[in-house]
Design a protein around this motif. Sequence first.
Motif, PDB file in Angstrom:
ATOM      1  N   ASP A  69      -4.950   5.105   0.962  1.00 47.25           N
ATOM      2  CA  ASP A  69      -3.694   4.429   1.304  1.00 47.25           C
ATOM      3  C   ASP A  69      -3.155   4.894   2.654  1.00 47.25           C
ATOM      4  O   ASP A  69      -2.717   4.089   3.471  1.00 47.25           O
ATOM      5  CB  ASP A  69      -2.642   4.660   0.224  1.00 47.25           C
ATOM      6  CG  ASP A  69      -2.958   3.950  -1.076  1.00 47.25           C
ATOM      7  OD1 ASP A  69      -3.827   3.063  -1.055  1.00 47.25           O
ATOM      8  OD2 ASP A  69      -2.339   4.283  -2.103  1.00 47.25           O
ATOM      9  N   ILE A 122       0.829  -1.201   0.000  1.00 48.95           N
ATOM     10  CA  ILE A 122       0.000   0.000   0.000  1.00 48.95           C
ATOM     11  C   ILE A 122       0.868   1.258   0.000  1.00 48.95           C
ATOM     12  O   ILE A 122       0.495   2.275  -0.587  1.00 48.95           O
ATOM     13  CB  ILE A 122      -1.017  -0.028   1.166  1.00 48.95           C
ATOM     14  CG1 ILE A 122      -2.272   0.755   0.792  1.00 48.95           C
ATOM     15  CG2 ILE A 122      -0.452   0.505   2.440  1.00 48.95           C
ATOM     16  CD1 ILE A 122      -3.095   0.142  -0.253  1.00 48.95           C
ATOM     17  N   ALA A 153       0.769   4.078  -2.921  1.00 45.71           N
ATOM     18  CA  ALA A 153       0.644   5.524  -2.704  1.00 45.71           C
ATOM     19  C   ALA A 153       1.703   6.285  -3.512  1.00 45.71           C
ATOM     20  O   ALA A 153       1.407   7.327  -4.102  1.00 45.71           O
ATOM     21  CB  ALA A 153       0.772   5.842  -1.217  1.00 45.71           C
TER      22      ALA A 153
END
Length: 147
Positions: free
Chosen positions: A134, A109, A113
């Motif tokens: 995120d 994640i 981002a």
Amino acid sequence: MESGGGTQTRGGGPAPGGAGDVWAKRPETSGWALFAGVLLLVVGALDALYGLAAVLNSEVVVVGGDGVMIFSVAAWGWVHLILGALVALSGLGLLYGRDDARMAAIFFIALNAVLQVVWFPLAPLWALLVVLLDVAIIYHLTVRWEG
């Protein structure tokens, strides 16, 4: 004495090697882990769908201050399609209560981002929404983790 399956000991608990041992070894999943797992599924699915859309329609026209810039985003589409699938799989791992899925989810994640930067010229509101999701997921996986 309780009724039900499994062998009981004198104290009323399941006997070692009985049917109760299977459930005793299963880790408890906290509410925050479930929340992060569901968010990971949503972000992973959205990311994969957006990546698929970029692969299927790879010629994108961006109108900027300097004129028109035409480029292909098919490669970034494949990256986001694969990354979205990995994010969703780590979300499933969190829903099953796996601690290694937590570390994988934090990595994927955070990478997601950072890679949203490429979408800012194409779809700034979309990229901002995904980055905010995120950040919320990273927060819940690092600060609010229980169990």
